[in-house]
Design a protein around this motif. Sequence first.
Motif, PDB file in Angstrom:
ATOM      1  N   LEU A 144       9.254   3.316  -3.989  1.00 10.03           N
ATOM      2  CA  LEU A 144      10.191   2.631  -3.098  1.00 10.03           C
ATOM      3  C   LEU A 144      10.469   3.489  -1.869  1.00 10.03           C
ATOM      4  O   LEU A 144      10.568   2.979  -0.745  1.00 10.03           O
ATOM      5  CB  LEU A 144      11.487   2.322  -3.850  1.00 10.03           C
ATOM      6  N   TRP A 145      10.556   4.797  -2.062  1.00 14.05           N
ATOM      7  CA  TRP A 145      10.789   5.714  -0.945  1.00 14.05           C
ATOM      8  C   TRP A 145       9.690   5.567   0.104  1.00 14.05           C
ATOM      9  O   TRP A 145       9.961   5.388   1.295  1.00 14.05           O
ATOM     10  CB  TRP A 145      10.842   7.156  -1.477  1.00 14.05           C
ATOM     11  N   MET A 146       8.445   5.626  -0.349  1.00 13.96           N
ATOM     12  CA  MET A 146       7.318   5.515   0.582  1.00 13.96           C
ATOM     13  C   MET A 146       7.320   4.142   1.269  1.00 13.96           C
ATOM     14  O   MET A 146       7.009   4.033   2.452  1.00 13.96           O
ATOM     15  CB  MET A 146       5.984   5.739  -0.154  1.00 13.96           C
ATOM     16  N   THR A 147       7.704   3.126   0.521  1.00 17.03           N
ATOM     17  CA  THR A 147       7.762   1.775   1.081  1.00 17.03           C
ATOM     18  C   THR A 147       8.789   1.712   2.214  1.00 17.03           C
ATOM     19  O   THR A 147       8.510   1.192   3.298  1.00 17.03           O
ATOM     20  CB  THR A 147       8.142   0.763  -0.026  1.00 17.03           C
ATOM     21  N   LEU A 148       9.975   2.267   1.948  1.00 12.14           N
ATOM     22  CA  LEU A 148      11.020   2.233   2.980  1.00 12.14           C
ATOM     23  C   LEU A 148      10.658   3.124   4.161  1.00 12.14           C
ATOM     24  O   LEU A 148      10.958   2.789   5.308  1.00 12.14           O
ATOM     25  CB  LEU A 148      12.369   2.651   2.392  1.00 12.14           C
TER      26      LEU A 148
ATOM     27  N   ILE B 152       0.817  -1.223   0.000  1.00 15.75           N
ATOM     28  CA  ILE B 152       0.000   0.000   0.000  1.00 15.75           C
ATOM     29  C   ILE B 152       0.853   1.277   0.000  1.00 15.75           C
ATOM     30  O   ILE B 152       0.535   2.221  -0.733  1.00 15.75           O
ATOM     31  CB  ILE B 152      -1.012  -0.039   1.171  1.00 15.75           C
ATOM     32  N   PRO B 153       1.955   1.357   0.756  1.00 18.93           N
ATOM     33  CA  PRO B 153       2.748   2.601   0.703  1.00 18.93           C
ATOM     34  C   PRO B 153       3.217   2.927  -0.720  1.00 18.93           C
ATOM     35  O   PRO B 153       3.301   4.103  -1.092  1.00 18.93           O
ATOM     36  CB  PRO B 153       3.942   2.299   1.615  1.00 18.93           C
ATOM     37  N   ALA B 154       3.508   1.894  -1.504  1.00 19.56           N
ATOM     38  CA  ALA B 154       3.960   2.130  -2.874  1.00 19.56           C
ATOM     39  C   ALA B 154       2.814   2.631  -3.748  1.00 19.56           C
ATOM     40  O   ALA B 154       3.011   3.485  -4.627  1.00 19.56           O
ATOM     41  CB  ALA B 154       4.557   0.854  -3.450  1.00 19.56           C
ATOM     42  N   VAL B 155       1.613   2.110  -3.500  1.00 21.11           N
ATOM     43  CA  VAL B 155       0.452   2.562  -4.272  1.00 21.11           C
ATOM     44  C   VAL B 155       0.161   4.030  -3.941  1.00 21.11           C
ATOM     45  O   VAL B 155      -0.182   4.831  -4.816  1.00 21.11           O
ATOM     46  CB  VAL B 155      -0.779   1.670  -3.993  1.00 21.11           C
ATOM     47  N   LEU B 156       0.344   4.376  -2.688  1.00 21.94           N
ATOM     48  CA  LEU B 156       0.201   5.779  -2.286  1.00 21.94           C
ATOM     49  C   LEU B 156       1.248   6.630  -3.013  1.00 21.94           C
ATOM     50  O   LEU B 156       0.930   7.701  -3.553  1.00 21.94           O
ATOM     51  CB  LEU B 156       0.363   5.886  -0.770  1.00 21.94           C
TER      52      LEU B 156
END
Length: 504
Positions: free
Chosen positions: A366-370, A95-99
């Motif tokens: 990737l930034w949001m994912t990390l 979900i963080p990546a979709v955001l």
Amino acid sequence: MSSRSHLLNDRTAEHYRRSLHDGVERVAEKLAGAGQPFTGVTPAELAPTVSAVDLEQPLGTAREALDELERVYLRDAVYFHHPRYLAHLNCPVVIPAVLGEAVLTAINSSLDTWDQSAGGTLIERRLVEWTAHRIGFGRAADGIFTSGGSQSNLQALLLAREETCRLVRKNSETSLSTPQILPKLRILTSECSHFSIEKSAVLLGLGPEAVIPVACDERRRMRADALAEQLARCEREGHTVMAVVATAGTTDFGSIDPLPDIADLCAATGVWLHVDAAYGCGLLTSRRRRALLTGIERADSVTVDYHKSFFQPVSSSAVLVRDKDTLRHVTYHADYLNPTHSVEKGLPNQVDKSIQTTRRFDALKLWMTLRVMGADAVGELFDEVVDRAADAWELLDADDRFEVVVTPELSTLVFRYVPAGGPDVSGTGQALTDQANLHARDALFASGEAIVAGTVVDGRHHLKFTLLNPETSLADIATVLDLIAGHAARYLDAHTPALSAAQA
Ligand SMILES: *Cc1c(COP(=O)(O)O)cnc(C)c1O
């Protein structure tokens, strides 16, 4: 509504919110309601629905367009998040990546120049550094996000070609032109490597014969002794090896070539080593299995596909290089975009390192994912699917209905339905067994109950699971195996001459 009301800006925030909200609601409903990965629709069934749409007659509202989209796309889409989607190297997304995707598309930065991206460029650079650090590259490393593994491989091989031509000229002290050198160049890669290596060779002006397949061992890993032989043969025949491409996670088997041995051979011969870790890159975040990539830090270039094993939406990929100077081979200056004086001013223009110009800010996903979940959480998800593959191998190995090819290093399983007693003893024959496996895959796809892939091993049709969804349980896998066996057995019943005759 006026045309301008569709523009995203300070006065249309409410329209933007409502449209996206409607879209998100629709997708959330679809995800919740997907009882199986696919409806089984055929191109012939779906094409008239798409053709019937009158593109000259807009519907006017997002809601109506979404209603139509239900019929032309959403209802019959292939849903990768479903636990019985087991086919290709497609992951469910976090979900963080979709955001991140929603943000990057609305802001719409283009990462070619600083003056089209600002912070976006700095974020991409941090993630390139982060990935290079995980690989084990030193401070001279660099890289760039790309559209996918195929493009990453192409760029890496372009750099290898240019460096090789430079060295050939230097060592021979001649002024041979690149076209004069190209026919002599060879690329060595395992017989199980990705077809983008051959495509790249052709795009780079080499012939398809320039790619020499190196033999694999029984676990489908490049044999270092076979590589040594091919290196020696190229030398004898007056060919220049432009690159050795090792695969860290082959597409079919997930096998990882012996990177330390290959790196030794490349170091001894001065050949560029490219590691295609499009699939295996997920191990960079694994706390339990990072050692499987030992030796990757000795590569000259590395391909990583975050959209394969980092649970990122398509597209998200990068090519990393040990020595940032090699990226100069893709540096061109345009007065209107990245003039040479922008370099003197120290402006970070990513276009100087890319074969694309306008380029998506994929790095934000990737930034949001990390930033939300962190690398360890990504690694845990990948470790889970690798664990599942090991358990599924045991299941297959113990099941007389199937023959399984290799014990998985990553998360793929290649296997084949076989009639009781085996194709030869049962009188079914290899050809009919091949047909039964092909049929089982097609029948399963047509039912939409599960999706599996297929491949050919040693001339025989096999089936393949690529496990990338931690939600896929062993019970799901057992269910899919029963479905496959059912389809294959029914096919054999209907087509085995001996059996049909006996029944008549
Ligand atoms: C998938 C894959 C590629 C190609 O990557 P794309 O992102 O599909 O372009 C290259 N190499 C390997 C080993 C792969 O599995």
